[in-house]
Design a protein around this motif. Structure first.
Motif, PDB file in Angstrom:
ATOM      1  N   ALA A  48       8.197   2.005   1.033  1.00  0.00           N
ATOM      2  CA  ALA A  48       8.195   1.611   2.391  1.00  0.00           C
ATOM      3  C   ALA A  48       7.763   0.076   2.364  1.00  0.00           C
ATOM      4  CB  ALA A  48       7.439   2.285   3.181  1.00  0.00           C
ATOM      5  N   TYR A  49       8.021  -0.516   3.642  1.00  0.00           N
ATOM      6  CA  TYR A  49       7.564  -1.967   3.669  1.00  0.00           C
ATOM      7  C   TYR A  49       6.714  -2.036   5.165  1.00  0.00           C
ATOM      8  CZ  TYR A  49      11.312  -3.041   0.742  1.00  0.00           C
ATOM      9  OH  TYR A  49      12.039  -3.068  -0.551  1.00  0.00           O
ATOM     10  N   PHE A  50       5.578  -2.790   4.933  1.00  0.00           N
ATOM     11  CA  PHE A  50       4.593  -2.760   6.048  1.00  0.00           C
ATOM     12  C   PHE A  50       4.248  -4.448   6.072  1.00  0.00           C
ATOM     13  CE2 PHE A  50       4.342   1.129   4.361  1.00  0.00           C
ATOM     14  CZ  PHE A  50       4.006   1.964   5.471  1.00  0.00           C
ATOM     15  N   ALA A  51       4.280  -4.757   7.368  1.00  0.00           N
ATOM     16  CA  ALA A  51       3.858  -6.159   7.673  1.00  0.00           C
ATOM     17  C   ALA A  51       2.399  -6.358   8.157  1.00  0.00           C
ATOM     18  CB  ALA A  51       4.786  -6.594   8.706  1.00  0.00           C
ATOM     19  N   LEU A  52       1.798  -7.748   8.034  1.00  0.00           N
ATOM     20  CA  LEU A  52       0.584  -7.818   8.386  1.00  0.00           C
ATOM     21  C   LEU A  52       0.735  -9.235   9.091  1.00  0.00           C
ATOM     22  CD1 LEU A  52      -1.395  -7.348   5.225  1.00  0.00           C
ATOM     23  CD2 LEU A  52      -1.390  -5.785   7.170  1.00  0.00           C
TER      24      LEU A  52
ATOM     25  N   SER B 276      13.284  -4.822  12.077  1.00  0.00           N
ATOM     26  CA  SER B 276      14.193  -4.771  10.883  1.00  0.00           C
ATOM     27  C   SER B 276      14.162  -6.198  10.432  1.00  0.00           C
ATOM     28  CB  SER B 276      15.684  -4.623  11.534  1.00  0.00           C
ATOM     29  OG  SER B 276      16.797  -4.812  10.568  1.00  0.00           O
ATOM     30  N   HIS B 277      14.125  -6.242   8.854  1.00  0.00           N
ATOM     31  CA  HIS B 277      14.002  -7.233   8.163  1.00  0.00           C
ATOM     32  C   HIS B 277      14.997  -7.102   6.842  1.00  0.00           C
ATOM     33  CE1 HIS B 277      12.381 -10.866   6.684  1.00  0.00           C
ATOM     34  NE2 HIS B 277      12.088 -10.516   5.577  1.00  0.00           N
ATOM     35  N   LEU B 278      15.906  -7.925   6.616  1.00  0.00           N
ATOM     36  CA  LEU B 278      16.584  -7.915   5.542  1.00  0.00           C
ATOM     37  C   LEU B 278      17.182  -6.387   5.093  1.00  0.00           C
ATOM     38  CD1 LEU B 278      14.724 -10.582   3.195  1.00  0.00           C
ATOM     39  CD2 LEU B 278      16.510 -10.956   4.591  1.00  0.00           C
ATOM     40  N   GLY B 279      17.412  -5.865   5.913  1.00  0.00           N
ATOM     41  CA  GLY B 279      18.017  -4.521   5.588  1.00  0.00           C
ATOM     42  C   GLY B 279      16.927  -3.517   5.558  1.00  0.00           C
ATOM     43  N   HIS B 280      15.878  -3.908   5.680  1.00  0.00           N
ATOM     44  CA  HIS B 280      14.781  -2.926   5.536  1.00  0.00           C
ATOM     45  C   HIS B 280      13.939  -2.651   6.994  1.00  0.00           C
ATOM     46  CE1 HIS B 280      14.951  -3.116   1.323  1.00  0.00           C
ATOM     47  NE2 HIS B 280      14.763  -4.278   1.411  1.00  0.00           N
ATOM     48  N   LEU B 281      13.389  -1.581   7.194  1.00  0.00           N
ATOM     49  CA  LEU B 281      12.764  -1.184   8.224  1.00  0.00           C
ATOM     50  C   LEU B 281      11.258  -1.606   7.936  1.00  0.00           C
ATOM     51  CD1 LEU B 281      12.654  -0.065  11.159  1.00  0.00           C
ATOM     52  CD2 LEU B 281      12.123   2.293  10.220  1.00  0.00           C
ATOM     53  N   VAL B 282      10.623  -2.275   8.681  1.00  0.00           N
ATOM     54  CA  VAL B 282       9.156  -2.995   8.545  1.00  0.00           C
ATOM     55  C   VAL B 282       8.207  -2.373   9.799  1.00  0.00           C
ATOM     56  CG1 VAL B 282       7.946  -4.960   7.740  1.00  0.00           C
ATOM     57  CG2 VAL B 282      10.181  -4.756   7.163  1.00  0.00           C
ATOM     58  N   THR B 283       7.171  -1.660   9.134  1.00  0.00           N
ATOM     59  CA  THR B 283       6.123  -1.437  10.060  1.00  0.00           C
ATOM     60  C   THR B 283       5.230  -2.634  10.307  1.00  0.00           C
ATOM     61  OG1 THR B 283       6.599   1.015   9.902  1.00  0.00           O
ATOM     62  CG2 THR B 283       4.742   0.441  10.916  1.00  0.00           C
ATOM     63  N   LEU B 284       4.974  -3.154  11.336  1.00  0.00           N
ATOM     64  CA  LEU B 284       3.571  -3.923  11.863  1.00  0.00           C
ATOM     65  C   LEU B 284       2.654  -3.118  11.702  1.00  0.00           C
ATOM     66  CD1 LEU B 284       2.780  -6.907  12.153  1.00  0.00           C
ATOM     67  CD2 LEU B 284       3.075  -6.394  14.575  1.00  0.00           C
TER      68      LEU B 284
ATOM     69  N   ARG C 106       5.143 -14.486  12.783  1.00  0.00           N
ATOM     70  CA  ARG C 106       4.986 -14.800  11.164  1.00  0.00           C
ATOM     71  C   ARG C 106       4.115 -13.917  10.658  1.00  0.00           C
ATOM     72  NH1 ARG C 106       7.446 -19.022   8.625  1.00  0.00           N
ATOM     73  NH2 ARG C 106       5.983 -18.420   6.973  1.00  0.00           N
ATOM     74  N   VAL C 107       4.594 -13.177   9.582  1.00  0.00           N
ATOM     75  CA  VAL C 107       3.950 -11.992   8.857  1.00  0.00           C
ATOM     76  C   VAL C 107       4.225 -12.144   7.492  1.00  0.00           C
ATOM     77  CG1 VAL C 107       4.534 -10.393  11.045  1.00  0.00           C
ATOM     78  CG2 VAL C 107       6.037 -10.629   9.203  1.00  0.00           C
ATOM     79  N   LEU C 108       3.509 -11.231   6.729  1.00  0.00           N
ATOM     80  CA  LEU C 108       3.441 -11.009   5.295  1.00  0.00           C
ATOM     81  C   LEU C 108       3.771  -9.790   5.236  1.00  0.00           C
ATOM     82  CD1 LEU C 108       2.707 -12.444   2.795  1.00  0.00           C
ATOM     83  CD2 LEU C 108       0.569 -11.549   2.545  1.00  0.00           C
ATOM     84  N   VAL C 109       5.063  -9.363   4.477  1.00  0.00           N
ATOM     85  CA  VAL C 109       5.648  -8.222   4.087  1.00  0.00           C
ATOM     86  C   VAL C 109       5.356  -7.514   2.873  1.00  0.00           C
ATOM     87  CG1 VAL C 109       7.719  -6.758   4.065  1.00  0.00           C
ATOM     88  CG2 VAL C 109       7.619  -8.623   5.596  1.00  0.00           C
ATOM     89  N   LEU C 110       4.603  -6.413   2.664  1.00  0.00           N
ATOM     90  CA  LEU C 110       4.138  -5.656   1.704  1.00  0.00           C
ATOM     91  C   LEU C 110       5.239  -4.316   1.348  1.00  0.00           C
ATOM     92  CD1 LEU C 110       0.465  -4.989   3.064  1.00  0.00           C
ATOM     93  CD2 LEU C 110       1.186  -6.677   1.601  1.00  0.00           C
ATOM     94  N   ALA C 111       5.206  -4.361   0.094  1.00  0.00           N
ATOM     95  CA  ALA C 111       6.082  -3.506  -0.526  1.00  0.00           C
ATOM     96  C   ALA C 111       4.898  -2.291  -0.874  1.00  0.00           C
ATOM     97  CB  ALA C 111       6.914  -3.702  -1.502  1.00  0.00           C
ATOM     98  N   VAL C 112       5.038  -1.091  -0.318  1.00  0.00           N
ATOM     99  CA  VAL C 112       4.443  -0.107  -0.539  1.00  0.00           C
ATOM    100  C   VAL C 112       5.091   1.048  -0.924  1.00  0.00           C
ATOM    101  CG1 VAL C 112       2.226   1.430   0.318  1.00  0.00           C
ATOM    102  CG2 VAL C 112       2.308  -0.974   0.875  1.00  0.00           C
ATOM    103  N   ASN C 113       5.099   1.679  -2.140  1.00  0.00           N
ATOM    104  CA  ASN C 113       5.721   2.723  -2.643  1.00  0.00           C
ATOM    105  C   ASN C 113       7.252   2.310  -2.433  1.00  0.00           C
ATOM    106  OD1 ASN C 113       3.865   4.280  -3.892  1.00  0.00           O
ATOM    107  ND2 ASN C 113       3.118   4.967  -1.847  1.00  0.00           N
TER     108      ASN C 113
END
Length: 135
Positions: free
Chosen positions: A11-15, A110-118, A2-9
């Motif tokens: 890109a996408y990052f997860a916490l 990979s999440h909903l077609g986006h690359l997400v960096t944890l 379980r993560v929280l995905v942030l949109a940053v500019n």
């Protein structure tokens, strides 16, 4: 996981949700004189003074001009707040598609077609802010 995905500019990052304490819309930020790159200022959260970090600077995606949200995270050390452009969303990430490439990056998903960096906010902040001070 379980993560929280942030949109940053762009890109996408997860916490990890284990570290997320609270999300604040339109945080009131107090600027500090001569801050290191990546520190937007401080926010007062029920009497606790929390550093508000520019997630764009920390991740190398570019500085955020007016972040709309602050995500408070608590790790092993103090509470920190990181900036996001849009309301973060909860997600479940499966197995990583690749390793992180820099300190503080725990893996690529990979999440909903986006690359997400944890990311590990404490490690990322320590790596970026301390290296900037030493320069």
């Amino acid at each position: 996981m379980r993560v929280l995905v942030l949109a940053v500019n762009s890109a996408y990052f997860a916490l990890s949700m284990e570290t997320v304490h609270q999300v604040i819309r339109r945080p009131i930020v107090t600027r500090v004189p001569l801050p290191p790159p990546g520190l937007l200022g401080i926010v007062n959260v029920r009497g606790e003074i929390v550093p508000f970090l520019d997630t764009g600077v920390l991740t190398g995606t570019g500085a955020l001009s007016e972040p709309a949200f602050a995500v408070l995270v608590r790790g092993a050390g103090e509470m920190l707040a990181v900036a996001a452009n849009e309301l973060p969303v909860r997600a479940d990430l499966e197995s990583p598609v690749g390793p992180g490439t820099r300190p503080g990056e725990l893996g690529l998903y990979s999440h909903l077609g986006h690359l997400v960096t944890l990311i590990d906010v404490e490690a990322l902040a320590d790596s970026r802010l301390n290296s900037k001070r030493a320069s």
